[in-house]
Design a protein around this motif. Sequence first.
Motif: not given
Length: 108
Positions: A21-31
């Motif tokens: 739900t946070t931009p940083g979490g989306v980045l980690i998930f996509n990585m």
Amino acid sequence: MTLLQSRGVGFKSLTENMDTTTPGGVLIFNMFAAMAQFERDLIRERTNAGLQAARVRGHKGGRPSKLDDRERARIRELYQSRALTVQEIADKYHVSRMTIYKSIKTPL
């Protein structure tokens, strides 16, 4: 994941520090997703290279045939002479009728 995000659904791990739900979490998930895809591609590449190397060495994959060339020739003779039915031929060689039909179609 994109479908879930479009519906307003987020992912929050209770054991790892990940929150989509946070931009940083989306980045980690996509990585993590990109690394997983990269690993799958490497495995596929290594598998194909191994299969190709085995073929070069003369190995062929798949299940071994139940019938050798001599048996296939004899089956073809029996089938063409109509001396036995396909089921009788299959029983004689301890194989299925489909194996008999395939052996008749396959060139020697």
